[in-house]
Design an enzyme around this catalytic site. Structure first.
Site, PDB file in Angstrom:
ATOM      1  N   CYS A  86       0.843  -1.191   0.000  1.00 56.98           N
ATOM      2  CA  CYS A  86       0.000   0.000   0.000  1.00 56.98           C
ATOM      3  C   CYS A  86       0.886   1.251   0.000  1.00 56.98           C
ATOM      4  CB  CYS A  86      -0.985  -0.049   1.166  1.00 56.98           C
ATOM      5  SG  CYS A  86      -2.373   1.110   0.996  1.00 56.98           S
ATOM      6  N   HIS A 194      -3.455  -5.712   1.141  1.00 59.41           N
ATOM      7  CA  HIS A 194      -2.748  -5.934   2.408  1.00 59.41           C
ATOM      8  C   HIS A 194      -2.716  -7.411   2.801  1.00 59.41           C
ATOM      9  CE1 HIS A 194      -2.305  -1.743   3.941  1.00 59.41           C
ATOM     10  NE2 HIS A 194      -3.357  -1.505   3.178  1.00 59.41           N
ATOM     11  N   GLU A 196      -0.758  -8.811   4.863  1.00 57.69           N
ATOM     12  CA  GLU A 196      -0.451  -8.947   6.292  1.00 57.69           C
ATOM     13  C   GLU A 196      -1.705  -8.920   7.160  1.00 57.69           C
ATOM     14  OE1 GLU A 196      -0.787  -4.497   5.850  1.00 57.69           O
ATOM     15  OE2 GLU A 196      -0.282  -6.222   4.599  1.00 57.69           O
TER      16      GLU A 196
END
Length: 222
Positions: A86, A194, A196
């Site tokens: 991002c 994302h 994660e």
């Protein structure tokens, strides 16, 4: 495997990224943006999402001039690995470590949702855990995720199989539905969604887990 996760003023996904690396069995050191060196023996650098320096000027533009980024660039130029997610993708583009730029979403609105992706190549340590053509669901949250690149640059990305992920339904206007790209040596990944945030089923899913597990496995075998 050792990772360094960079924190800038305004980063808000640095803890998530560190936790994802640790969940995959990686040792992690947090690094402040004013540091001029990286820890010894770092295998991969993680540049997290957020709003570094409040997105003033352009997203990632000020962060790209932070002292630590010279060390990041040196690491990359030596053949080291890096991932920018991002805002981290924006920083990598602003420093010239990845081609292209991230512009305002085509709809001019912040977009935050789960997003279906297609893995466009399996030929990288970031994506081999999925395999080419795999369909995954990864959350995104951005206002400036519209990836742009000139025709020559796009042709190079496609000819060299350097598009890592594509959106199945384009949420932001990115050229060729691009959600993530690789560097020329395939050791640097920039992506807007994302991974994660989806490494634990208790907090929304596990489709990001294969990316981090694949990194650790590949580098452990190197």
């Amino acid at each position: 495997m050792k990772a360094a996760v960079i924190t800038f003023p305004g980063s808000n996904c640095d803890r998530d990224l560190s936790d994802a690396f640790r969940a995959a069995g990686c040792g992690v050191t947090e690094v402040w943006h004013k540091d001029s060196t990286l820890p010894e023996g770092v295998d991969i650098i993680g540049i997290p999402g957020g709003f570094s320096f409040g997105d003033y000027l352009r997203c990632g533009a000020i962060a790209g001039r932070s002292p630590v980024m010279k060390a990041v660039a040196d690491h990359v130029h030596r053949g080291g690995y890096a991932i920018g997610i991002c805002n981290g993708f924006q920083v990598l583009c602003e420093t010239g470590l990845l081609p292209g730029a991230l512009m305002r979403n085509a709809g001019l609105k912040f977009t935050c949702k789960m997003q279906a992706l297609t893995v466009a190549t399996g030929d990288s340590i970031f994506t081999r855990g999925y395999g080419e053509g795999a369909e995954i669901s990864i959350p995104l949250a951005h206002h400036d995720g519209n990836y742009v690149i000139d025709a020559e640059g796009l042709a190079a990305l496609k000819d060299e199989d350097r598009v890592a992920f594509r959106y199945r339904a384009n949420p932001n206007g990115s050229v060729d539905d691009i959600a993530g790209i690789l560097s020329e040596n395939r050791r640097v990944l920039g992506m807007m969604p994302h991974p994660e945030r989806v490494v634990d089923a208790r907090v929304g899913g596990t489709d990001g887990r294969a990316l981090f597990a694949g990194l650790v496995d590949a580098l452990a075998d190197a």
